[in-house]
Design a protein around this motif. Structure first.
Motif, PDB file in Angstrom:
ATOM      1  N   ALA A 125     -18.383  39.521  58.787  1.00 52.00           N
ATOM      2  CA  ALA A 125     -19.095  38.429  59.450  1.00 52.00           C
ATOM      3  C   ALA A 125     -19.259  37.238  58.517  1.00 52.00           C
ATOM      4  O   ALA A 125     -19.119  36.078  58.931  1.00 52.00           O
ATOM      5  CB  ALA A 125     -20.457  38.919  59.938  1.00 52.00           C
ATOM      6  N   ILE A 126     -19.559  37.500  57.251  1.00 54.92           N
ATOM      7  CA  ILE A 126     -19.709  36.417  56.276  1.00 54.92           C
ATOM      8  C   ILE A 126     -18.383  35.701  56.069  1.00 54.92           C
ATOM      9  O   ILE A 126     -18.297  34.470  56.119  1.00 54.92           O
ATOM     10  CB  ILE A 126     -20.245  36.974  54.945  1.00 54.92           C
ATOM     11  N   GLU A 127     -17.317  36.472  55.837  1.00 58.28           N
ATOM     12  CA  GLU A 127     -16.021  35.875  55.527  1.00 58.28           C
ATOM     13  C   GLU A 127     -15.442  35.101  56.699  1.00 58.28           C
ATOM     14  O   GLU A 127     -14.734  34.107  56.514  1.00 58.28           O
ATOM     15  CB  GLU A 127     -15.042  36.960  55.092  1.00 58.28           C
ATOM     16  N   SER A 128     -15.724  35.546  57.908  1.00 55.52           N
ATOM     17  CA  SER A 128     -15.192  34.862  59.091  1.00 55.52           C
ATOM     18  C   SER A 128     -16.021  33.659  59.504  1.00 55.52           C
ATOM     19  O   SER A 128     -15.661  32.952  60.445  1.00 55.52           O
ATOM     20  CB  SER A 128     -15.092  35.845  60.253  1.00 55.52           C
ATOM     21  N   HIS A 186     -20.910  41.011  46.246  1.00 54.68           N
ATOM     22  CA  HIS A 186     -19.925  41.174  47.309  1.00 54.68           C
ATOM     23  C   HIS A 186     -20.188  40.192  48.458  1.00 54.68           C
ATOM     24  O   HIS A 186     -19.264  39.608  49.019  1.00 54.68           O
ATOM     25  CB  HIS A 186     -20.000  42.614  47.808  1.00 54.68           C
ATOM     26  N   PHE A 187     -21.454  40.008  48.778  1.00 52.40           N
ATOM     27  CA  PHE A 187     -21.825  39.148  49.895  1.00 52.40           C
ATOM     28  C   PHE A 187     -21.994  37.676  49.509  1.00 52.40           C
ATOM     29  O   PHE A 187     -21.617  36.784  50.275  1.00 52.40           O
ATOM     30  CB  PHE A 187     -23.133  39.631  50.523  1.00 52.40           C
ATOM     31  N   LEU A 188     -22.575  37.404  48.344  1.00 56.79           N
ATOM     32  CA  LEU A 188     -22.973  36.033  48.006  1.00 56.79           C
ATOM     33  C   LEU A 188     -22.072  35.361  46.966  1.00 56.79           C
ATOM     34  O   LEU A 188     -22.185  34.155  46.761  1.00 56.79           O
ATOM     35  CB  LEU A 188     -24.429  36.002  47.521  1.00 56.79           C
ATOM     36  N   PRO A 191     -19.203  51.499  56.696  1.00 58.76           N
ATOM     37  CA  PRO A 191     -18.897  50.677  57.869  1.00 58.76           C
ATOM     38  C   PRO A 191     -19.873  49.525  58.092  1.00 58.76           C
ATOM     39  O   PRO A 191     -19.463  48.425  58.488  1.00 58.76           O
ATOM     40  CB  PRO A 191     -18.946  51.680  59.021  1.00 58.76           C
ATOM     41  N   ALA A 192     -21.175  49.756  57.830  1.00 60.00           N
ATOM     42  CA  ALA A 192     -22.151  48.683  58.031  1.00 60.00           C
ATOM     43  C   ALA A 192     -21.925  47.553  57.037  1.00 60.00           C
ATOM     44  O   ALA A 192     -22.033  46.368  57.375  1.00 60.00           O
ATOM     45  CB  ALA A 192     -23.572  49.233  57.892  1.00 60.00           C
ATOM     46  N   VAL A 193     -21.608  47.896  55.798  1.00 59.18           N
ATOM     47  CA  VAL A 193     -21.334  46.875  54.782  1.00 59.18           C
ATOM     48  C   VAL A 193     -20.066  46.116  55.138  1.00 59.18           C
ATOM     49  O   VAL A 193     -19.997  44.885  55.014  1.00 59.18           O
ATOM     50  CB  VAL A 193     -21.216  47.526  53.391  1.00 59.18           C
ATOM     51  N   VAL A 194     -19.044  46.830  55.594  1.00 62.21           N
ATOM     52  CA  VAL A 194     -17.795  46.185  56.006  1.00 62.21           C
ATOM     53  C   VAL A 194     -18.051  45.198  57.137  1.00 62.21           C
ATOM     54  O   VAL A 194     -17.498  44.083  57.150  1.00 62.21           O
ATOM     55  CB  VAL A 194     -16.759  47.245  56.424  1.00 62.21           C
ATOM     56  N   ALA A 195     -18.911  45.570  58.090  1.00 62.96           N
ATOM     57  CA  ALA A 195     -19.208  44.683  59.212  1.00 62.96           C
ATOM     58  C   ALA A 195     -19.892  43.399  58.744  1.00 62.96           C
ATOM     59  O   ALA A 195     -19.577  42.298  59.217  1.00 62.96           O
ATOM     60  CB  ALA A 195     -20.086  45.407  60.235  1.00 62.96           C
ATOM     61  N   VAL A 196     -20.840  43.519  57.814  1.00 67.22           N
ATOM     62  CA  VAL A 196     -21.547  42.332  57.307  1.00 67.22           C
ATOM     63  C   VAL A 196     -20.603  41.458  56.494  1.00 67.22           C
ATOM     64  O   VAL A 196     -20.594  40.233  56.642  1.00 67.22           O
ATOM     65  CB  VAL A 196     -22.770  42.759  56.470  1.00 67.22           C
TER      66      VAL A 196
END
Length: 392
Positions: free
Chosen positions: A147-150, A202-204, A139-144
């Protein structure tokens, strides 16, 4: 789903046990068979399933071929040593089975590329091929990620990732395949750090260039590294640092920090330690780390914040990803983790080893395309062997 998927687990080690536990616990799955070249290990896992999990006793397959020929098996889970993953997965796909591969996808990029092509062909026939990257579903990874994608973090500019673990000499001595290039494919970065590598991607997004060092400083009788450090530049212009080690006695944590122009987040062992986005800033609210302006509690439940029970236990993370896998099979959509994404993570690890070996930065695209496939990694064991920067 109206019927449960029949599951075969190939590989009866620690990770195989986690997958078997999911197959017993999930109402959409049914553990049919276990197979391992060590028949005693398979029998012990079957006993664990029947006695400790109170599940139906799975059959013990006498060979991979017999398991793949069983029409009651829909899904084959590959949990063998890393260097055998693609070979087994290919056989399973060719037998018409869905496939789950425990991380990493393999240890050789040429085999991983072959798996990507096979997965694409399999999808056309309605088969799902995926690789375990269970941290993506925390869930914490999904939240981050959301936030990045939005755009809540604005332009993402940087990240720092640290995998500070400890493994004893006994760990490496416990199997003749551990610490070898052929079956482990690398050390602290490949085995302990690959999930964090996956989250960086996934994030960058897609890397452009990698510069790294890797060395064996503490452990003996291993071919691979027990510490690796690198700097990564991404297509977006963002930069990241990555450290992975099994020398961090007695055991530390995994941390990943992501920074953007209007927000940042800190993850520790899959818990959301800090989150602050400018769009959620309250008037008069202080900004900064250490509880000041920390919006983490607004983004996830209390179970995903520091102080909650740790969520690193394998079963829980794998169960989350299996929810995605089962839905992908039922609907025919692409799984949340593709063979291509898993190959990118493998290529990034390989890029660090190549940079260490060549003594210079390497282009990620060159590594992914196989332009350095003929280079054998060289890991230093003394200070003067830990890479030498060469003139461009």
């Amino acid at each position: 789903m109206s019927t449960r998927l029949g599951v075969a687990v190939v590989g009866a080690g620690v990770i195989g046990r986690a997958h078997a536990r999911v197959a017993v616990a999930h109402p959409g799955l049914r553990l049919v068979s276990l197979v391992d070249r060590d028949a005693d290990a398979a029998r012990e896992l079957a006993r664990y399933v029947q006695v400790e999990l109170e599940g139906d006793a799975p059959a013990i397959g006498d060979s991979l071929e017999s398991v793949l020929a069983d029409p009651t098996i829909d899904l084959v889970v590959v949990t063998t040593p890393s260097g055998s993953h693609v070979e087994i997965a290919e056989a399973a796909v060719n037998a018409g089975k869905h496939v789950v591969i425990e991380k990493p996808i393999d240890v050789q990029l040429d085999r991983a590329r072959r798996m990507v092509a096979l997965a694409e062909r399999a999808a056309a026939s309605g088969l799902v091929v995926t690789v375990i990257s269970q941290n993506r579903f925390a869930p914490a990874v999904v939240a981050v990620k959301r936030a990045i994608e939005s755009g809540r973090f604005g332009r993402v500019t940087s990240a720092t990732a640290t995998v500070a673990w400890w493994r004893s000499q006994e760990y490496y001595d416990s199997g003749d395949w551990r610490g070898t290039w052929a079956f482990d494919g690398g050390g602290a970065l490949m085995n302990q750090g690959v999930h964090t590598v996956d989250l960086l991607l996934h994030f960058l997004g897609r890397p452009v260039e990698v510069f790294g060092y890797a060395s064996a400083l503490v452990h003996e009788r291993i071919e691979v590294e027990d510490v690796a450090a690198s700097v990564i530049r991404f297509e977006s212009g963002a930069m990241a640092t990555l450290l992975a080690t099994t020398d961090a006695f007695p055991e530390n944590s995994t941390r990943l920090q992501v920074h953007g122009s209007t927000g940042s987040a800190f993850l520790q062992n899959e818990l959301l330690e800090f989150f602050h986005a400018d769009d959620a800033h309250l008037a008069g609210e202080p900004r900064g780390f250490g509880g000041l302006g920390n919006q983490a509690a607004r983004e996830v439940t209390e179970h995903d914040l520091p102080g909650a029970p740790p969520v690193t236990e394998l079963f829980r993370g794998h169960l989350r990803q299996y929810e995605d896998i089962i839905e992908a099979i039922a609907t025919g959509r692409e799984p949340g983790v593709t063979a291509g994404q898993a190959t990118d993570a493998l290529a990034l690890v390989r890029a660090v080893y190549l940079s260490q070996t060549l003594g210079r930065p390497v282009a990620f695209a060159d590594v992914l395309a196989g332009r350095h496939d003929d280079v054998e990694p060289v890991i230093g064991s003394e200070p003067d062997q830990v890479g030498t920067i060469q003139a461009a």
